[in-house]
Motif scaffolding. Structure first.
Motif, short mmCIF file in Angstrom:
data_model
loop_
_atom_site.label_atom_id
_atom_site.label_comp_id
_atom_site.label_asym_id
_atom_site.label_seq_id
_atom_site.Cartn_x
_atom_site.Cartn_y
_atom_site.Cartn_z
N ASN A 21 -80.29 53.70 -19.85
CA ASN A 21 -78.88 53.72 -19.12
C ASN A 21 -77.51 53.47 -20.12
OD1 ASN A 21 -78.63 51.01 -19.25
ND2 ASN A 21 -78.72 50.13 -17.60
N ASN A 22 -76.13 53.72 -19.59
CA ASN A 22 -75.37 53.88 -20.28
C ASN A 22 -75.16 52.26 -20.25
OD1 ASN A 22 -74.77 53.31 -17.72
ND2 ASN A 22 -72.92 53.90 -17.29
N GLN A 23 -75.87 50.76 -19.97
CA GLN A 23 -75.34 50.14 -20.14
C GLN A 23 -75.82 49.18 -21.66
OE1 GLN A 23 -74.51 47.18 -17.37
NE2 GLN A 23 -75.01 48.87 -15.42
N PHE A 24 -76.99 49.96 -22.16
CA PHE A 24 -77.55 49.74 -23.53
C PHE A 24 -76.55 49.97 -25.09
CE2 PHE A 24 -80.35 50.42 -27.41
CZ PHE A 24 -80.72 49.25 -26.83
N LYS A 25 -75.70 49.08 -24.20
CA LYS A 25 -73.84 48.58 -25.94
C LYS A 25 -73.74 47.59 -25.87
CE LYS A 25 -70.87 49.63 -22.14
NZ LYS A 25 -70.00 49.72 -20.69
N TYR A 26 -73.18 47.91 -26.72
CA TYR A 26 -72.78 45.35 -27.59
C TYR A 26 -70.94 45.50 -26.07
CZ TYR A 26 -75.05 47.91 -30.88
OH TYR A 26 -75.79 49.41 -31.77
N THR A 27 -71.35 44.23 -25.91
CA THR A 27 -70.29 43.67 -25.34
C THR A 27 -70.43 42.01 -25.97
OG1 THR A 27 -71.49 42.64 -23.33
CG2 THR A 27 -70.89 44.60 -22.88
N SER A 28 -69.26 41.68 -25.87
CA SER A 28 -68.85 40.45 -26.94
C SER A 28 -69.17 38.86 -25.04
CB SER A 28 -66.98 40.12 -25.78
OG SER A 28 -66.54 39.96 -25.31
N LYS A 29 -68.89 39.36 -24.66
CA LYS A 29 -69.88 38.24 -23.17
C LYS A 29 -72.06 38.10 -23.65
CE LYS A 29 -71.76 37.81 -18.57
NZ LYS A 29 -71.80 38.90 -17.08
N THR A 30 -72.45 39.48 -23.95
CA THR A 30 -74.21 39.29 -23.68
C THR A 30 -74.30 39.35 -26.13
OG1 THR A 30 -73.96 41.79 -24.31
CG2 THR A 30 -74.68 40.87 -22.13
N LEU A 31 -73.19 38.85 -26.77
CA LEU A 31 -73.10 38.89 -27.68
C LEU A 31 -73.23 37.32 -28.34
CD1 LEU A 31 -73.06 39.10 -30.63
CD2 LEU A 31 -69.96 39.68 -30.83
N ILE A 32 -72.40 36.78 -27.26
CA ILE A 32 -72.34 35.20 -26.44
C ILE A 32 -73.96 34.18 -26.41
CG2 ILE A 32 -71.37 33.44 -25.48
CD1 ILE A 32 -68.69 34.76 -25.90
N VAL A 33 -74.16 34.98 -25.52
CA VAL A 33 -74.90 35.33 -24.87
C VAL A 33 -76.76 34.76 -26.82
CG1 VAL A 33 -77.97 35.70 -23.58
CG2 VAL A 33 -74.94 36.36 -22.63
#
Length: 124
Positions: A59-71
């Protein structure tokens, strides 16, 4: 190592972008626990892209975000204590592969578990 982190970030985001920190951490724990489990592939890329495992990679959410970088960073510096190997959407229809899964944790969006019958391993 950067590729490892970015793949972990992307799969966490793809599988549960809407989840809170704790639920995202549990999803990441499943990925890392599989990486360290003898019945799963030995690289993060192979675990994530194993056939019929993580549907979020499509899906189009297979990307990098700062929120999930912290996780992801938290998981790397504080490895998971939970021995979960599976998760699924809480409101999804019943699937046969779940019959052998011991449910350990239920969160807002997902259910998490491990294998119940150690002699009869079932891949998701």
């Amino acid at each position: 190592i950067l590729n490892f982190i970015m793949l972990l970030v992307a799969i966490i985001n793809a599988e549960c972008a809407q989840c809170d920190f704790e639920e995202q951490r549990l999803v990441g724990s499943v990925v890392l626990n599989r990486l360290n489990h003898p019945n799963y592939p030995k690289t993060l890329e192979e675990v994530i892209f194993q056939e019929n495992q993580f549907h979020g990679i499509c899906n189009n959410q297979f990307k990098y975000t700062s929120k999930t970088l912290i996780v992801a960073a938290d998981l790397i510096f504080n490895p998971p204590k939970e021995k979960i190997l599976y998760f699924w959407l809480k409101n999804s229809k019943k699937q046969r592969w779940r019959n052998n899964i011991k449910i350990l944790i239920t969160k807002k969006y997902h259910v998490f578990g491990d294998e119940r019958n150690k002699n009869k391993f079932r891949s998701r």
